[in-house]
Design a protein around this motif. Sequence first.
Motif, PDB file in Angstrom:
ATOM      1  N   LEU A 102       0.635  -1.206   0.088  1.00 35.03           N
ATOM      2  CA  LEU A 102       0.089   0.010  -0.185  1.00 35.03           C
ATOM      3  C   LEU A 102       0.823   1.149   0.065  1.00 35.03           C
ATOM      4  O   LEU A 102       0.493   2.100  -0.612  1.00 35.03           O
ATOM      5  CB  LEU A 102      -1.000   0.146   1.219  1.00 35.03           C
ATOM      6  CG  LEU A 102      -2.001  -1.077   1.122  1.00 35.03           C
ATOM      7  CD1 LEU A 102      -2.752  -1.119   2.404  1.00 35.03           C
ATOM      8  CD2 LEU A 102      -2.992  -0.730   0.158  1.00 35.03           C
ATOM      9  N   ARG A 103       2.024   1.235   0.852  1.00 39.39           N
ATOM     10  CA  ARG A 103       2.960   2.274   0.579  1.00 39.39           C
ATOM     11  C   ARG A 103       3.496   2.422  -0.757  1.00 39.39           C
ATOM     12  O   ARG A 103       3.536   3.620  -1.262  1.00 39.39           O
ATOM     13  CB  ARG A 103       3.990   2.230   1.755  1.00 39.39           C
ATOM     14  CG  ARG A 103       3.382   2.179   2.976  1.00 39.39           C
ATOM     15  CD  ARG A 103       4.576   2.434   4.291  1.00 39.39           C
ATOM     16  NE  ARG A 103       5.824   2.184   3.901  1.00 39.39           N
ATOM     17  CZ  ARG A 103       6.551   1.498   4.607  1.00 39.39           C
ATOM     18  NH1 ARG A 103       6.171   1.033   5.922  1.00 39.39           N
ATOM     19  NH2 ARG A 103       7.914   1.279   4.449  1.00 39.39           N
ATOM     20  N   ILE A 104       3.790   1.596  -1.314  1.00 40.53           N
ATOM     21  CA  ILE A 104       4.240   1.647  -2.577  1.00 40.53           C
ATOM     22  C   ILE A 104       3.246   2.258  -3.494  1.00 40.53           C
ATOM     23  O   ILE A 104       3.569   2.917  -4.491  1.00 40.53           O
ATOM     24  CB  ILE A 104       4.649   0.075  -3.135  1.00 40.53           C
ATOM     25  CG1 ILE A 104       6.314  -0.163  -2.396  1.00 40.53           C
ATOM     26  CG2 ILE A 104       5.254   0.361  -4.552  1.00 40.53           C
ATOM     27  CD1 ILE A 104       6.652  -1.582  -2.294  1.00 40.53           C
ATOM     28  N   LEU A 105       2.103   1.657  -3.555  1.00 40.78           N
ATOM     29  CA  LEU A 105       0.932   2.175  -4.361  1.00 40.78           C
ATOM     30  C   LEU A 105       0.811   3.684  -4.281  1.00 40.78           C
ATOM     31  O   LEU A 105       0.341   4.373  -4.865  1.00 40.78           O
ATOM     32  CB  LEU A 105      -0.259   1.475  -4.310  1.00 40.78           C
ATOM     33  CG  LEU A 105      -0.350  -0.137  -4.657  1.00 40.78           C
ATOM     34  CD1 LEU A 105      -1.396  -0.681  -4.160  1.00 40.78           C
ATOM     35  CD2 LEU A 105      -0.052  -0.052  -6.293  1.00 40.78           C
ATOM     36  N   ARG A 106       0.747   3.990  -2.615  1.00 41.81           N
ATOM     37  CA  ARG A 106       0.737   5.498  -2.612  1.00 41.81           C
ATOM     38  C   ARG A 106       1.875   6.272  -3.238  1.00 41.81           C
ATOM     39  O   ARG A 106       1.377   7.504  -3.920  1.00 41.81           O
ATOM     40  CB  ARG A 106       0.647   5.854  -1.104  1.00 41.81           C
ATOM     41  CG  ARG A 106       0.434   7.288  -0.882  1.00 41.81           C
ATOM     42  CD  ARG A 106       0.264   7.540   0.729  1.00 41.81           C
ATOM     43  NE  ARG A 106      -0.719   6.870   1.368  1.00 41.81           N
ATOM     44  CZ  ARG A 106      -2.036   7.115   1.507  1.00 41.81           C
ATOM     45  NH1 ARG A 106      -2.378   8.328   0.497  1.00 41.81           N
ATOM     46  NH2 ARG A 106      -2.893   6.524   2.128  1.00 41.81           N
ATOM     47  N   VAL A 107       2.859   5.857  -3.245  1.00 42.47           N
ATOM     48  CA  VAL A 107       4.057   6.454  -4.130  1.00 42.47           C
ATOM     49  C   VAL A 107       3.683   6.827  -5.409  1.00 42.47           C
ATOM     50  O   VAL A 107       3.672   7.581  -5.937  1.00 42.47           O
ATOM     51  CB  VAL A 107       5.273   5.756  -3.691  1.00 42.47           C
ATOM     52  CG1 VAL A 107       6.437   6.645  -4.917  1.00 42.47           C
ATOM     53  CG2 VAL A 107       5.743   5.768  -2.320  1.00 42.47           C
TER      54      VAL A 107
END
Length: 108
Positions: free
Chosen positions: A12-17
């Motif tokens: 999810l952190r990667i998708l937010r980036v």
Amino acid sequence: MSHELRLSHQGLRILRVFLNAFSEDAHAELAGIDLMKTASVSSGTLYPILVRLEKAGVLSSRWETARPERLGRPRRRYYRITSSGVQLARKALDELSAPFARLTPKEA
């Protein structure tokens, strides 16, 4: 795209980036080194997630075309979020934040 894609906290952190980059430039491409720094994940965590997201159709990727000798470093693989990936990421992040949006200030 797989409807069974399971997203970890790091995913999810990667998708937010990717969503942040997409909001600035719909054609934004990010290299692994950029993602590691921005999402604060290690390469051992990042690359398996990128492979899963690409297999699920959330991301697409391409290799840098310049020769490593000319670059003075190894070639990079650049990743871009797909239109279906944008939809999935927005939905997943909205679902994650929805319970907190319903809290009153006293509960938060």
